[in-house]
Design a protein around this motif. Structure first.
Motif, PDB file in Angstrom:
ATOM      1  N   SER A 148       0.812  -1.214   0.000  1.00  0.00           N
ATOM      2  CA  SER A 148       0.000   0.000   0.000  1.00  0.00           C
ATOM      3  C   SER A 148       0.853   1.275   0.000  1.00  0.00           C
ATOM      4  N   HIS A 149       0.799   2.013   1.124  1.00  0.00           N
ATOM      5  CA  HIS A 149       1.484   3.308   1.226  1.00  0.00           C
ATOM      6  C   HIS A 149       2.805   3.203   1.981  1.00  0.00           C
TER       7      HIS A 149
ATOM      8  N   ASP B  42      -2.263   6.564  -3.301  1.00  0.00           N
ATOM      9  CA  ASP B  42      -1.187   5.871  -2.593  1.00  0.00           C
ATOM     10  C   ASP B  42      -0.613   4.788  -3.516  1.00  0.00           C
TER      11      ASP B  42
ATOM     12  N   ASP C 210      -0.758   1.601  -3.997  1.00  0.00           N
ATOM     13  CA  ASP C 210      -1.548   0.570  -4.685  1.00  0.00           C
ATOM     14  C   ASP C 210      -2.901   1.098  -5.160  1.00  0.00           C
TER      15      ASP C 210
ATOM     16  N   ASP D 142      -5.676   2.476  -3.770  1.00  0.00           N
ATOM     17  CA  ASP D 142      -7.009   2.393  -3.162  1.00  0.00           C
ATOM     18  C   ASP D 142      -7.380   3.665  -2.407  1.00  0.00           C
TER      19      ASP D 142
ATOM     20  N   ARG E 149     -12.075  -0.052  -0.732  1.00  0.00           N
ATOM     21  CA  ARG E 149     -11.585   1.302  -0.992  1.00  0.00           C
ATOM     22  C   ARG E 149     -11.101   1.372  -2.437  1.00  0.00           C
TER      23      ARG E 149
HETATM   24 MG    MG Z   1      -3.408   1.409  -0.225  1.00  0.00          MG
END
Ligand code: MG
Length: 455
Positions: free
Chosen positions: A100-101, A243, A245, A247, A340
């Motif tokens: 992710s982030h 971010d 990925d 979402d 998300r």
């Molecule tokens: Mg993410």
């Protein structure tokens, strides 16, 4: 394995540093455990643009095949695109290789069910049990799985998003959008969505690069200064950033002012509820009280959950809510899919802007009451966490809410939330009040309480 305390999953899937905290064998074993959990059928696998993504994804695929599952390899895709495609393709589930982030050295694994939504907490524990008991299914030469390439994930996702908004109304707005892709996975999907909606698009950091040389994988007001400047210099209607990925999405208005996810989430919620009066919105205990005011206008209900996208998504499904949001910029639009989705949120924000017929800053100030927030964290030895939480609870004059951590209302429009982190030896402190000063004082006061109790 003592360091893992018999847990693999954190707030959002399994996270680790490949080659440092865990090697590729770990990913194979985890893939086998996930394959065993799914039991039968084909699993869709994707990855974001991290440097370790290809190697890790190959290892997870090997584990899934070894457990007897077949695999469809979706390649480099945003997380919400993979999750949407599971549902559209009728797969058994999905495994996304992503952190992710998190900073560039991290990677991880996120597991979704046949509905595309992250599996429930109890199912995460089932996978952990298979992993720690070493009870993975090992297929023999006849039953071992086969893998195939699946190239339609991004296209399926883009079509899905576009089908959920009024493209004509958005095109009529003749919007100019600046998009900061942060070298992340939405680079392969979101630009086409916005251009298909008739917007003029300017992109920043649009080349996928797992070292994140642009502004890093996490969009925050601090990391989005280039986006703000670009929006102002080209006279754009809005800016958006994702971010790593894809979402989560953060927005800035036509003046380059970056909004917290609470504000953009409340604005999109206002638009969604306008079209679906009486609906239900889900958010965590950590987000702004502004949503209660927005919901009231539309006869809608707000449900508060623990912090974490999985909690939100599962509550949205159970309670048939229409929308959910987090203060970090994660928004869920249930008619599309209960996860998300930065691309879906962008399309909704454009439709909201087209519908309101005014600038983003004006739309926000009309629709969403303004409160001020502050955040802090205090290092606390894990053994002292309960003592800290008890000390915080003692500060409550009336009742303390214990949905997640301890939340105390200190006035009609002011609250403070103290919550132990799931991953680090810290407690996080959030507050909201009618002035910035009051919000910061609350955080300071409770940081002091936490420090004293952790003594
Ligand atoms: Mg993410």
């Amino acid at each position: 394995m003592a360091a893992l305390e018999q847990r693999l999953f954190g707030t959002n899937g399994v996270r680790f540093v490949p080659g440092v905290s865990h090697d590729l064998d770990f990913a194979i074993d985890l893939g086998e455990a996930i394959g065993t959990y799914f039991g039968d059928g084909e699993v869709l696998v994707g990855r974001d643009g991290r440097l370790s993504g290809q190697a890790l994804s190959n290892a997870v695929v090997s584990g899934l095949l070894s457990s007897g599952r077949d695999v469809a390899e979706g390649g480099l895709v945003p997380t919400p695109a993979l999750q949407y495609s599971v549902k559209a393709m009728g797969s058994k589930g999905a495994v996304m290789v992503t952190a992710s982030h998190n900073p560039a050295q991290y990677n991880g694994v996120k597991v979704s069910g046949p509905d595309g939504v992250e599996i429930p907490r109890l199912d995460e524990q089932r996978i952990e049990k298979i992993y720690f008991d070493k009870s993975q299914t090992k297929a023999d030469w006849k039953t071992i799985g086969v893998a195939r390439q699946e190239t339609s994930v991004v296209r399926t996702y883009q079509k899905g998003v576009l089908s959920r908004v009024d493209a004509k109304a958005i095109a009529a707005g003749k919007f100019t959008v600046v998009m900061d892709l942060g070298n992340g996975a939405q680079s392969v999907a979101a630009p086409h969505i916005v251009e298909s909606l008739g917007c003029k698009l300017i992109t920043l950091n649009s080349i996928v690069d797992g070292s994140f040389p642009g502004r890093g994988p996490e969009p925050t007001p601090d990391t989005l200064k280039d986006l703000s400047a670009a929006v102002k210099s080209v006279g754009a209607d809005l800016g958006v950033a994702y971010d790593g990925d894809g979402d989560r999405s953060m927005f800035c208005d036509e003046n380059g002012r970056v909004m917290w996810g609470d504000q953009s989430g409340c604005l999109v919620a206002d638009f969604v509820l306008e079209k679906n009066p009486g609906g239900t919105v889900v958010t965590s205990v950590a987000s702004s009280q502004a949503i209660e005011a927005v919901a009231k206008k539309h006869g809608a209900k707000v449900l508060r959950t623990k912090v974490g996208a999985v909690e939100l998504a599962r509550t949205i499904l159970e309670r048939n809510a229409i929308f959910g949001f987090e203060e970090n910029g994660g928004c869920i639009y249930q008619p599309h899919i209960a996860v998300r989705d930065g691309g879906m949120t962008t399309a909704l924000m454009l439709e909201c802007l087209a519908g309101k017929g005014m600038s983003l800053s004006k739309a926000l100030s009309f629709a969403v009451p303004k409160y001020f927030q502050a955040k802090s964290k205090v290092e606390v030895n894990r053994k002292k966490v309960e003592a800290v939480m008890r000390a915080v609870e003692r500060e409550a004059k009336g009742e303390a809410e214990r949905v997640d951590g301890v939340k105390i209302w200190t006035g009609e429009h002011s609250w403070v939330l103290v919550r132990p982190s799931g991953t680090e030896p810290i407690v996080r402190i959030f507050s909201e009040a009618e002035t910035q000063e009051a919000a910061e004082q609350l955080v300071k006061k409770f940081a002091r309480v936490a420090r004293l109790a952790s003594g």
